[in-house]
Scaffold this motif. Structure first.
Motif, PDB file in Angstrom:
ATOM      1  N   GLN A  33       9.967 -50.848 -31.213  1.00 50.46           N
ATOM      2  CA  GLN A  33      10.352 -52.409 -31.317  1.00 50.46           C
ATOM      3  C   GLN A  33       9.822 -53.109 -30.162  1.00 50.46           C
ATOM      4  O   GLN A  33       9.788 -52.621 -29.012  1.00 50.46           O
ATOM      5  CB  GLN A  33      12.033 -52.630 -31.159  1.00 50.46           C
ATOM      6  CG  GLN A  33      12.587 -52.102 -32.492  1.00 50.46           C
ATOM      7  CD  GLN A  33      12.317 -52.836 -33.555  1.00 50.46           C
ATOM      8  OE1 GLN A  33      12.039 -54.284 -33.574  1.00 50.46           O
ATOM      9  NE2 GLN A  33      12.105 -52.519 -34.892  1.00 50.46           N
ATOM     10  N   LYS A  34       9.249 -54.096 -30.064  1.00 51.51           N
ATOM     11  CA  LYS A  34       8.659 -54.804 -29.037  1.00 51.51           C
ATOM     12  C   LYS A  34       9.445 -56.218 -28.686  1.00 51.51           C
ATOM     13  O   LYS A  34      10.079 -56.901 -29.646  1.00 51.51           O
ATOM     14  CB  LYS A  34       7.059 -55.308 -29.502  1.00 51.51           C
ATOM     15  CG  LYS A  34       6.222 -54.159 -29.861  1.00 51.51           C
ATOM     16  CD  LYS A  34       4.651 -54.666 -30.212  1.00 51.51           C
ATOM     17  CE  LYS A  34       3.969 -53.556 -30.821  1.00 51.51           C
ATOM     18  NZ  LYS A  34       2.620 -53.907 -31.162  1.00 51.51           N
ATOM     19  N   ASP A  35       9.352 -56.225 -27.463  1.00 52.56           N
ATOM     20  CA  ASP A  35      10.529 -57.568 -27.254  1.00 52.56           C
ATOM     21  C   ASP A  35       9.363 -58.762 -27.240  1.00 52.56           C
ATOM     22  O   ASP A  35       8.378 -58.761 -27.622  1.00 52.56           O
ATOM     23  CB  ASP A  35      10.731 -57.341 -25.521  1.00 52.56           C
ATOM     24  CG  ASP A  35       9.278 -57.121 -24.583  1.00 52.56           C
ATOM     25  OD1 ASP A  35       8.212 -58.156 -24.403  1.00 52.56           O
ATOM     26  OD2 ASP A  35       9.247 -56.112 -23.908  1.00 52.56           O
ATOM     27  N   ALA A  36       9.993 -60.208 -27.033  1.00 50.41           N
ATOM     28  CA  ALA A  36       9.703 -61.038 -27.501  1.00 50.41           C
ATOM     29  C   ALA A  36       8.294 -61.492 -26.749  1.00 50.41           C
ATOM     30  O   ALA A  36       7.551 -62.098 -26.975  1.00 50.41           O
ATOM     31  CB  ALA A  36      10.652 -62.357 -27.181  1.00 50.41           C
ATOM     32  N   ASP A  37       8.409 -61.078 -25.062  1.00 51.43           N
ATOM     33  CA  ASP A  37       7.368 -61.411 -24.447  1.00 51.43           C
ATOM     34  C   ASP A  37       5.948 -60.573 -24.827  1.00 51.43           C
ATOM     35  O   ASP A  37       4.934 -61.200 -24.737  1.00 51.43           O
ATOM     36  CB  ASP A  37       7.668 -61.018 -22.887  1.00 51.43           C
ATOM     37  CG  ASP A  37       8.865 -61.801 -22.273  1.00 51.43           C
ATOM     38  OD1 ASP A  37       8.945 -63.088 -22.705  1.00 51.43           O
ATOM     39  OD2 ASP A  37       9.339 -61.330 -21.278  1.00 51.43           O
ATOM     40  N   THR A  38       6.152 -59.572 -25.215  1.00 48.15           N
ATOM     41  CA  THR A  38       4.793 -58.716 -25.644  1.00 48.15           C
ATOM     42  C   THR A  38       4.461 -59.351 -27.142  1.00 48.15           C
ATOM     43  O   THR A  38       3.177 -59.395 -27.315  1.00 48.15           O
ATOM     44  CB  THR A  38       5.385 -57.259 -26.039  1.00 48.15           C
ATOM     45  OG1 THR A  38       5.900 -56.495 -24.690  1.00 48.15           O
ATOM     46  CG2 THR A  38       4.300 -56.529 -26.608  1.00 48.15           C
ATOM     47  N   LYS A  39       5.340 -59.692 -28.081  1.00 52.97           N
ATOM     48  CA  LYS A  39       4.997 -60.210 -29.172  1.00 52.97           C
ATOM     49  C   LYS A  39       4.256 -61.661 -29.051  1.00 52.97           C
ATOM     50  O   LYS A  39       3.051 -61.958 -29.502  1.00 52.97           O
ATOM     51  CB  LYS A  39       5.867 -60.663 -30.249  1.00 52.97           C
ATOM     52  CG  LYS A  39       6.914 -59.382 -30.633  1.00 52.97           C
ATOM     53  CD  LYS A  39       7.860 -59.795 -31.523  1.00 52.97           C
ATOM     54  CE  LYS A  39       8.519 -58.130 -32.275  1.00 52.97           C
ATOM     55  NZ  LYS A  39       9.905 -58.625 -33.005  1.00 52.97           N
ATOM     56  N   ASN A  84       1.014 -51.707 -26.890  1.00 55.98           N
ATOM     57  CA  ASN A  84       2.060 -50.629 -26.889  1.00 55.98           C
ATOM     58  C   ASN A  84       2.111 -50.335 -25.416  1.00 55.98           C
ATOM     59  O   ASN A  84       1.358 -49.752 -24.836  1.00 55.98           O
ATOM     60  CB  ASN A  84       1.233 -49.653 -27.783  1.00 55.98           C
ATOM     61  CG  ASN A  84       0.979 -50.024 -29.077  1.00 55.98           C
ATOM     62  OD1 ASN A  84       1.974 -50.497 -29.695  1.00 55.98           O
ATOM     63  ND2 ASN A  84      -0.192 -49.966 -29.702  1.00 55.98           N
ATOM     64  N   HIS A  85       3.367 -50.474 -24.951  1.00 56.38           N
ATOM     65  CA  HIS A  85       3.821 -49.938 -23.795  1.00 56.38           C
ATOM     66  C   HIS A  85       4.019 -48.568 -23.716  1.00 56.38           C
ATOM     67  O   HIS A  85       4.567 -47.892 -24.780  1.00 56.38           O
ATOM     68  CB  HIS A  85       5.061 -50.847 -23.291  1.00 56.38           C
ATOM     69  CG  HIS A  85       4.681 -52.402 -23.155  1.00 56.38           C
ATOM     70  ND1 HIS A  85       3.748 -52.692 -22.181  1.00 56.38           N
ATOM     71  CD2 HIS A  85       5.146 -53.238 -23.740  1.00 56.38           C
ATOM     72  CE1 HIS A  85       3.790 -53.941 -22.243  1.00 56.38           C
ATOM     73  NE2 HIS A  85       4.742 -54.521 -23.234  1.00 56.38           N
TER      74      HIS A  85
END
Length: 293
Positions: free
Chosen positions: A243-249, A266-267
């Motif tokens: 799951q990616k956070d809003a900032d990454t998206k 991808n972190h």
């Protein structure tokens, strides 16, 4: 900073040479630019001519035309570097020279140019590219000669021949293919567009044969190259995307909009990765251009 004098030929200077090479010199021009008749046995082929393939059919057609109408357009020559007082070396017009010999001509109209090896190669490549006489492999080999032998960059070549830098880059990539695939391009059984889809394939020779055998389109060839090595029943590895956070998206969307390509971020526990997905070699070339600049 002093400008490299060899680069001064690019652009206007070389354009002038190209513009004049296929027409007789005007009055009051230097004598070496004059059109004249030269005994055909004193004309030698240029060993650096990028064009290698001369089919018997095209030579026969041209020979018939010469038999009926003569040599309408002179060939372009220069003093032979090894025997300047006796022989002339072809710069442009080897096909006309060969066909004239089939007809049995004893003399050939020529335009004489006193140029060095580099300019002779430039003119030979440009003349053939403009006439579409070179197959893509010959064109790539000619570009490679200028890069390796005369210090050209891809940008220099694009400027000189009037093509885009991506065209030059994509053409040069054909030289990475195995020789048997290059031979298929040379004989016309495989197009350059099909061949470019094979450059990063694991087994380009086998794919090339399949493309020709099945008559695949370029798009089908691209799909085939991307799936090479996967068995027909091989299941795709299943993985649950993190799951990616809003900032990454948001950052992914911003970069995707700027690049015009799909961007994945991808972190990891330490660092991470940014993936750029391209759908064609042209898009890959654009990525490389942006990274270099």
């Amino acid at each position: 900073m002093n400008e490299d004098p060899s680069k001064k030929r690019l652009g206007r200077g070389l354009a002038a040479l190209i513009g004049e090479m296929d027409r007789p010199a005007e009055p009051k021009k230097p004598a070496f630019q004059m059109e004249r008749q030269v005994p055909i046995e004193f004309i030698r082929r240029n060993p650096r001519n990028p064009r290698r393939a001369f089919t018997e059919a095209e030579l026969s057609d041209l020979a018939q035309s010469i038999r009926e109408h003569g040599v309408v357009q002179p060939v372009v020559v220069r003093p032979d570097p090894e025997h300047p007082d006796r022989y002339w070396e072809l710069i442009a017009g080897e096909r006309r020279w060969r066909a004239a010999q089939k007809v049995g001509l004893t003399k050939l109209p020529v335009i004489i140019r006193d140029v060095d090896d580099r300019v002779a190669l430039e003119l030979a490549i440009i003349e053939n590219v403009q006439r579409s006489d070179l197959n893509p492999v010959e064109e790539a080999a000619g570009y490679q000669q200028l890069i390796e032998g005369h210090g050209y960059t891809q940008a220099d070549l694009a400027n000189v021949i009037g093509k885009s830098r991506s065209h030059v880059a994509n053409t040069l990539r054909l030289l990475k293919l195995p020789q048997n695939v290059q031979d298929m391009i040379t004989n016309g059984s495989l197009s350059a567009g099909h061949a470019r889809t094979l450059i990063t394939a694991e087994n380009p020779a086998a794919l090339a044969e399949q493309i020709v055998r099945e008559g695949l389109s370029v798009r089908q060839a691209e799909a085939l190259a991307q799936t090479q090595g996967k068995g027909p029943d091989e299941p795709k590895a299943e993985r649950t995307p993190a799951q990616k956070d809003a900032d990454t998206k948001a950052l992914e969307k911003l970069l995707s909009d700027v690049m015009g390509m799909k961007i994945d971020i991808n972190h990891r526990q330490k660092g991470g990765e940014v993936r750029i997905r391209y759908s064609s070699l042209e898009q890959l070339d654009e990525v490389c251009r942006r990274l270099q600049s």
